[in-house]
Scaffold this active site. Structure first.
Site, mmCIF file in Angstrom:
data_model
loop_
_atom_site.group_PDB
_atom_site.id
_atom_site.type_symbol
_atom_site.label_atom_id
_atom_site.label_comp_id
_atom_site.label_asym_id
_atom_site.label_seq_id
_atom_site.Cartn_x
_atom_site.Cartn_y
_atom_site.Cartn_z
ATOM 1 N N LYS A 21 16.198 -18.976 -7.388
ATOM 2 C CA LYS A 21 15.595 -18.050 -6.416
ATOM 3 C C LYS A 21 16.345 -16.717 -6.322
ATOM 4 O O LYS A 21 16.119 -15.837 -7.136
ATOM 5 C CB LYS A 21 15.487 -18.748 -5.053
ATOM 6 C CG LYS A 21 14.504 -19.942 -5.111
ATOM 7 C CD LYS A 21 14.098 -20.375 -3.722
ATOM 8 C CE LYS A 21 13.325 -21.670 -3.718
ATOM 9 N NZ LYS A 21 11.899 -21.557 -3.610
ATOM 10 N N PHE A 24 12.940 -31.719 -2.108
ATOM 11 C CA PHE A 24 12.042 -30.904 -2.934
ATOM 12 C C PHE A 24 12.893 -30.210 -3.980
ATOM 13 O O PHE A 24 13.817 -29.468 -3.653
ATOM 14 C CB PHE A 24 11.273 -29.854 -2.131
ATOM 15 C CG PHE A 24 10.294 -29.108 -3.011
ATOM 16 C CD1 PHE A 24 9.024 -29.623 -3.241
ATOM 17 C CD2 PHE A 24 10.658 -27.935 -3.660
ATOM 18 C CE1 PHE A 24 8.134 -28.970 -4.097
ATOM 19 C CE2 PHE A 24 9.773 -27.280 -4.511
ATOM 20 C CZ PHE A 24 8.506 -27.797 -4.729
ATOM 21 N N ASP A 64 21.767 -29.264 -4.758
ATOM 22 C CA ASP A 64 20.663 -28.374 -5.112
ATOM 23 C C ASP A 64 20.642 -27.251 -4.076
ATOM 24 O O ASP A 64 20.116 -27.411 -2.980
ATOM 25 C CB ASP A 64 19.346 -29.166 -5.113
ATOM 26 C CG ASP A 64 18.133 -28.284 -5.415
ATOM 27 O OD1 ASP A 64 18.296 -27.050 -5.495
ATOM 28 O OD2 ASP A 64 17.031 -28.834 -5.563
HETATM 29 N N1 PLP Z 1 15.166 -26.843 -5.497
HETATM 30 C C1 PLP Z 1 14.925 -26.450 -4.226
HETATM 31 C C2 PLP Z 1 15.848 -26.865 -3.136
HETATM 32 C C3 PLP Z 1 13.821 -25.647 -3.943
HETATM 33 O O1 PLP Z 1 13.572 -25.270 -2.688
HETATM 34 C C4 PLP Z 1 12.971 -25.266 -5.000
HETATM 35 C C5 PLP Z 1 11.779 -24.429 -4.738
HETATM 36 O O2 PLP Z 1 11.333 -24.252 -3.637
HETATM 37 C C6 PLP Z 1 13.260 -25.711 -6.299
HETATM 38 C C7 PLP Z 1 14.380 -26.497 -6.503
HETATM 39 C C8 PLP Z 1 12.353 -25.357 -7.450
HETATM 40 O O3 PLP Z 1 12.470 -24.021 -7.799
HETATM 41 P P1 PLP Z 1 11.320 -23.338 -8.690
HETATM 42 O O4 PLP Z 1 10.113 -23.207 -7.826
HETATM 43 O O5 PLP Z 1 11.915 -21.997 -9.064
HETATM 44 O O6 PLP Z 1 11.117 -24.215 -9.868
#
Ligand code: PLP
Length: 416
Positions: A268, A154, A239
């Site tokens: 985040k 995700f 990520d």
């Molecule tokens: N990458 C990971 C691992 C995430 O858990 C999330 C969101 O939950 C994102 C990217 C995307 O972040 P955003 O919701 O701030 O676009």
């Protein structure tokens, strides 16, 4: 033209009678299914609803509120900076961006950082960087660069990102999708190695898959991925939007295996739970791919975000939040595992990123979250069967006991 059809009066009377949640339903898109509680205030690990009830926050806005709600030091920086200078665009230098970028690089041990706002934007930045590195450094023929991703990933909701999701609902109705992504099973280093071709630019992976339901890969997976990527001449991009900045009990989840990726995605918690702040962080060679005009964002790196982000990183280190996440995470994991209830199929996680898998024959994760809400504990279901426990990293043992007792009681009530 009759302008009366364009300028409508504000219907204050309807707002007076409808609840805020009803207004959300009436005027908002139905792209979320919130639990039936309306929050109006937060302080530390606590959230307060419009009926005056207090709730323990056990999911911290999907891991964004690591410092707790309204941390006074961060709110002070936010308010002071908002009064001084908030948004300028990157057309000019500001006195806040350089110090923020230095803090990101020094805290993570990486060379350069590119600020964005949301996690998805920073992942998109990583994809662009990896592809361009592939063409300019690795000399992949134009238009053929591939990025390997892990099934269950995700990384946000842009069309490119959902295009490489393995979740049918995230993709349904949103194609056509960008090509250039290959998916391998998560946690399987041999599958990664087998998927690499001369056109592969990078492997993009979450060290622990968050939205997939808190999936922890076998020990050694990341170190193996690092070795494979180095040996086969591709970039490792982690990520860590969710796992980064202390969440898993180390500053970066990569630290558990003593590795550094070539590219790192943060988001985040970087915004201190106050603002959307994200960054793509990378080696000199990877970041050198960006030249003026290649990439940007009106709000990315704005002085308000930079000031709060720098203060958040300082606080993270000063308050030893990674160590706290490790200690409280071990405690929470052990206490959750000690709940003797047949509805719990598995408890897994790292640090304060924990998932409780509920046996679907006993209850849905949504039902469990509703029963937790009735007991003053807030969490959210993931994938129908997982209840996540990811409280602010400032959580204390007494809060953990409260959450664990609430879960045990909630499960008992669902059995009746
Ligand atoms: N990458 C990971 C691992 C995430 O858990 C999330 C969101 O939950 C994102 C990217 C995307 O972040 P955003 O919701 O701030 O676009």
């Amino acid at each position: 033209m009759n302008t009366s059809t364009l300028v409508r009066p504000v219907a204050t009377h309807s707002a007076d009678v409808a609840s805020p949640a009803a207004l959300e339903r009436r005027y908002g898109a139905a792209n979320y299914h919130p639990l039936p509680v309306t929050l109006e205030r937060g302080a530390g690990v606590w959230l307060f609803d419009t009926a005056g009830r207090r709730h323990l926050d056990m999911m911290s806005a999907y891991s964004a509120v690591s410092f707790g709600h309204g941390h006074p030091a961060l709110v002070r920086v936010l308010v002071e900076q908002a009064g001084r200078l908030a948004v300028t665009s990157r057309a000019f230098h500001t006195d806040r961006l350089g110090p923020f970028l230095r803090a990101v690089c020094e805290t993570t041990g990486m060379a350069k950082a590119l600020p964005m706002n949301t996690g998805a934007e920073a992942v998109e930045t990583a994809i662009k960087a990896a592809r361009k590195w592939g063409y300019k450094v690795k000399r992949i023929p134009e238009g053929r660069a591939q990025i390997i991703v892990a099934a269950g990933n995700f990384a946000g909701r842009t069309t490119t990102i959902v295009g490489f999701s393995s979740e049918a609902q995230y993709r349904d109705g949103f194609g056509p999708f960008a090509p250039g992504f290959v998916s391998v099973p998560f946690g399987d280093a041999d599958a990664l190695e087998a998927a690499i071709t001369p056109d592969t630019a990078a492997f993009l992976v979450e060290p622990v898959q968050g939205e997939a339901g808190i999936i922890v890969p076998p020990a050694g997976y990341l170190a193996q991925a690092r070795e494979i990527c180095t040996r086969r001449g591709i970039l490792l991009v982690c990520d860590e939007v969710q796992t980064g900045l202390g969440r898993t009990g180390a500053l970066l989840a990569c630290d558990h295996e003593g590795i550094r990726p070539d590219g790192l995605v943060l988001g985040k918690a970087l915004g201190g739970g106050l603002l959307p702040v994200s960054a793509f962080v990378a080696s000199e060679e990877v970041m050198a791919q960006f030249t003026p005009g290649d990439h940007g964002s009106t709000f990315g790196g704005n002085p308000l975000a930079a000031a709060v982000g720098e203060a958040a990183l300082e606080l993270l280190v000063r308050e030893r939040l990674s160590e706290r996440a490790r200690a409280r995470g071990d405690e929470l994991l052990a206490k959750l595992r000690a709940i003797d209830d047949p509805a719990i199929a598995e408890v897994r996680g790292k640090g304060l990123l924990i998932g409780v898998e509920i046996d679907p024959a006993a209850a849905s994760a949504r039902q469990v979250c509703e029963a937790l809400l009735a007991r003053g504990v807030l969490s959210k279901d993931t994938h129908g069967t997982v209840v996540r426990f990811a409280p602010p990293l400032i959580v204390e043992s007494e809060h953990i006991d409260l959450a664990v007792e609430a879960l045990a009681d909630a499960l008992r009530s669902l059995r009746k």
